[in-house]
Design an enzyme around this catalytic site. Structure first.
Site, PDB file in Angstrom:
ATOM      1  N   ASP A  74     -37.519 -50.286  -4.134  1.00 58.00           N
ATOM      2  CA  ASP A  74     -36.310 -49.282  -3.780  1.00 58.00           C
ATOM      3  C   ASP A  74     -34.879 -50.049  -3.977  1.00 58.00           C
ATOM      4  OD1 ASP A  74     -34.834 -46.953  -3.027  1.00 58.00           O
ATOM      5  OD2 ASP A  74     -34.832 -47.620  -0.944  1.00 58.00           O
ATOM      6  N   TYR A 133     -31.678 -44.528  -2.086  1.00 62.01           N
ATOM      7  CA  TYR A 133     -32.574 -43.280  -2.232  1.00 62.01           C
ATOM      8  C   TYR A 133     -33.035 -43.626  -3.706  1.00 62.01           C
ATOM      9  CZ  TYR A 133     -29.032 -41.711   1.013  1.00 62.01           C
ATOM     10  OH  TYR A 133     -28.139 -41.565   2.314  1.00 62.01           O
ATOM     11  N   HIS A 134     -33.708 -44.751  -3.993  1.00 61.43           N
ATOM     12  CA  HIS A 134     -34.209 -44.932  -5.211  1.00 61.43           C
ATOM     13  C   HIS A 134     -35.500 -45.447  -5.313  1.00 61.43           C
ATOM     14  CE1 HIS A 134     -29.734 -45.603  -6.894  1.00 61.43           C
ATOM     15  NE2 HIS A 134     -30.131 -44.568  -6.574  1.00 61.43           N
ATOM     16  N   PRO A 135     -36.684 -44.752  -4.660  1.00 63.25           N
ATOM     17  CA  PRO A 135     -38.140 -45.290  -4.544  1.00 63.25           C
ATOM     18  C   PRO A 135     -38.710 -44.956  -5.936  1.00 63.25           C
ATOM     19  CG  PRO A 135     -37.646 -43.080  -3.626  1.00 63.25           C
ATOM     20  CD  PRO A 135     -36.423 -43.488  -3.802  1.00 63.25           C
TER      21      PRO A 135
END
Length: 599
Positions: free
Chosen positions: A341, A515-517
């Site tokens: 992430d 918010y970048h899993p």
């Protein structure tokens, strides 16, 4: 501005402008492909079942149904992106400035939380993910960033052969319809409308000028020849409205008789005969149903839901599955591992002039902004206000940018769930290629239980040092002359935070997810024990099952994830249909003249 319409009534009326645009959609004729259910005992087959109508799933639903011989069932756990019981668009989703309304609301949002993070003072972090048509493309900040060319060349070296930049760029272009027209980097005929930031806001102008004063270049196109530098962001906003994958791909396909799109439908497991996927079991209206496929089940639930569903279906680490009593279909230990992430921190300053978005929270101002957007799709409601940003290298020797900036003429507190306190501006800054890697595991066998999510943030000294650089380099930019007319006191971290130890403590106390899993179903060679899918996106060790979403990234890209996820789906759709891969696009890519200096 993210707080603008949080308090608006859900019963808001839509004037002619909104109605006219919404009326462009066409109702879907009834589909003859009835879903087989436990009650009926039927066994109706689809060619493909796509699980998840998100950033990737909407693309696949469109591209696969271009062939009238393909019968596709699209299953989404959340609702439509429309006002309940109507064909009108839900303003909370489609008004760009209202994005925080969905970050604060679990109606369209899975509302995940991580496990307590030792590297972040034991904090539990909030992870919003889309649960609606369009998925996270209906919740995100609409920033369109592809990452750096070397991200994709690294994928190729990591075992994802055929996913280097030369083979990915054609699919970025295929998807895109950029308002500036096509060139060797941009697309001009795709379904995904992309616009360029164009605000005259003095704080955005000051940010770009300050970056130049600090010695960084201006880049004309962060998604083109030169990512490195500062400039105007590309955004998935079209004519003042969010342009999600639901708008770009799904809605145009809904009238096709070979597509059935179900909502409020939670898939509980993939059905197997031996190691061959034959369908899915799902829950709708409290009842269990089954649907079957003649060709393939495709998981497009994202970096959390896709590995969770694989494990619930018996595909994952055999020891973990046995502990929960799940019959093992395939021992695949990489499922849920390799979680990556982007972490970021906010550097905030008070503004000495009343020009920030703080005033937009006043009740009368909210009404005016909302009415202008509903009537004309213009004004402060027509943007998320993240229109400038940049990419730089953290130190000498780094070959391409590893730090990203988003500038916002406002103050964000608790993901926007709390109102701003004063006139202020901020930069979101974070590293893009962290060395800390995490995992997710099942909490139980109940598909409605959120899995355990452990990103393992700041677990390496390298990551701690890189975030220290983020703070120092941002402060240097904010100290430039361009901000002199606006610069008030530093609100966060505050002027008292100076030493490395103090900066590290600030980062551990305040850093949060961008918010970048990604990367939890890693693509790689079948011989790689950590790989989950092969280069064709097929799940290793089983048949008739694919994963196509951000989870299959071998490593996280240097930027936001929505554009790469759409590219992945476009490219995978051609693979599934047996189309020849689009030709190599060997285009020039900027390289620093020297790596002996940081800029």
């Amino acid at each position: 501005m993210w707080q603008v319409l949080r308090s608006w009534s859900k019963r808001c009326l839509s004037p002619r402008g909104a109605l006219a645009w919404a009326a462009q959609g066409q109702p879907r004729p009834p589909c003859s492909c009835a879903v087989a259910s436990a009650a009926s005992g039927g066994k109706d087959e689809y060619t493909f079942i796509v699980v998840g109508a998100g950033s990737a799933g909407c693309v696949l639903a469109n591209r696969l149904t271009e062939d009238p011989n393909h019968r596709v069932l699209l299953l989404e756990a959340g609702p439509k992106d429309l006002l309940m019981g109507s064909k009108r668009l839900q303003w909370k989703i489609h008004m760009p400035a209202a994005l925080v309304a969905n970050l604060c609301d679990d109606k369209y949002n899975w509302y995940y939380h991580t496990e307590a993070q030792p590297g972040l003072d034991g904090r539990v972090l909030y992870w919003p993910r889309g649960r609606v048509w369009g998925g996270s493309s209906s919740l995100n900040a609409m920033v369109y960033i592809r990452g750096h060319a070397e991200d994709y060349n690294r994928w190729h070296r990591q075992g994802a052969e055929g996913w280097d930049y030369a083979h990915c760029l054609p699919y970025f272009r295929k998807a895109q319809k950029h308002e500036l027209g096509a060139n060797m980097y941009r697309g001009g005929d795709g379904p995904l409308h992309v616009s360029r930031g164009k605000t005259n806001h003095p704080l955005h102008q000051a940010f770009l000028q300050a970056a130049r004063q600090a010695g960084y270049p201006f880049t004309e196109d962060m998604n083109g020849f030169q990512q490195e530098g500062f400039g105007w962001m590309d955004m998935t906003i079209h004519q003042g409205k969010r342009w999600s994958t639901a708008s770009a791909y799904l809605r145009p396909a809904l009238s096709r008789p070979n597509l059935r799109a179900e909502v409020q439908t939670l898939v509980s497991r993939v059905l197997f005969e031996g190691t061959r996927a034959v369908g899915v079991e799902y829950i709708k209206d409290g009842q269990s149903h089954k649907a079957y496929v003649s060709r393939e089940v495709i998981l497009s639930g994202g970096a959390i839901n896709s590995p969770q569903l694989l494990m619930l279906s018996g595909v994952g680490n055999a020891d973990d599955l046995k502990k929960l009593g799940i019959p093992v279909v395939c021992h695949l230990p990489g499922v849920g591992q390799n979680l990556q992430d982007h972490l970021e921190i906010y550097i905030q300053h008070a503004c000495t002039q009343p020009i920030t978005l703080h005033s937009a929270q006043k009740p009368l101002r909210k009404v005016c902004i909302g009415l202008e957007w509903l009537w004309r799709f213009t004004g402060d409601g027509a943007t998320a206000h993240l229109e400038t940003g940049g990419f730089i290298r953290s130190r000498p020797g780094v070959p391409h940018p590893d730090i990203q900036f988003h500038f916002l003429p406002s103050q964000v507190i608790d993901h926007g769930r709390k109102p701003t306190q004063q006139e202020a501006y901020q930069v979101h800054v974070g590293t893009m290629r962290a060395t800390s890697v995490g995992w997710l595991k099942l909490r139980s066998t109940n598909p409605q239980d959120h899995p355990m999510i452990n990103p393992n943030y700041l677990s390496t000294e390298t990551d701690v040092e890189d975030f220290r650089q983020c703070v120092k380099l941002t402060r240097e930019i904010f100290a430039q002359e361009a901000f002199a007319p606006f610069r008030g006191k530093e609100l966060q971290p505050g002027s008292h935070v100076q030493s490395d130890k103090e900066i590290d403590a600030f980062v551990r106390a305040k850093a949060d997810s961008a918010y970048h899993p990604s990367c939890t179903c890693k693509m790689g060679q079948p011989s790689d024990p950590t790989a989950v899918v092969d280069q064709q996106t097929r799940v290793i060790g089983v048949e008739n099952l694919r994963v196509i979403d951000a989870s299959i990234m071998p490593s996280v890209v240097s930027g936001n994830l929505n554009a790469p996820t759409i590219m992945i789906a476009e490219k995978a759709a051609d693979v599934i249909k047996g189309c020849p891969a689009l030709g190599d696009e060997n285009v020039p890519v900027y390289k620093p003249q020297t790596l002996d200096t940081q800029r």
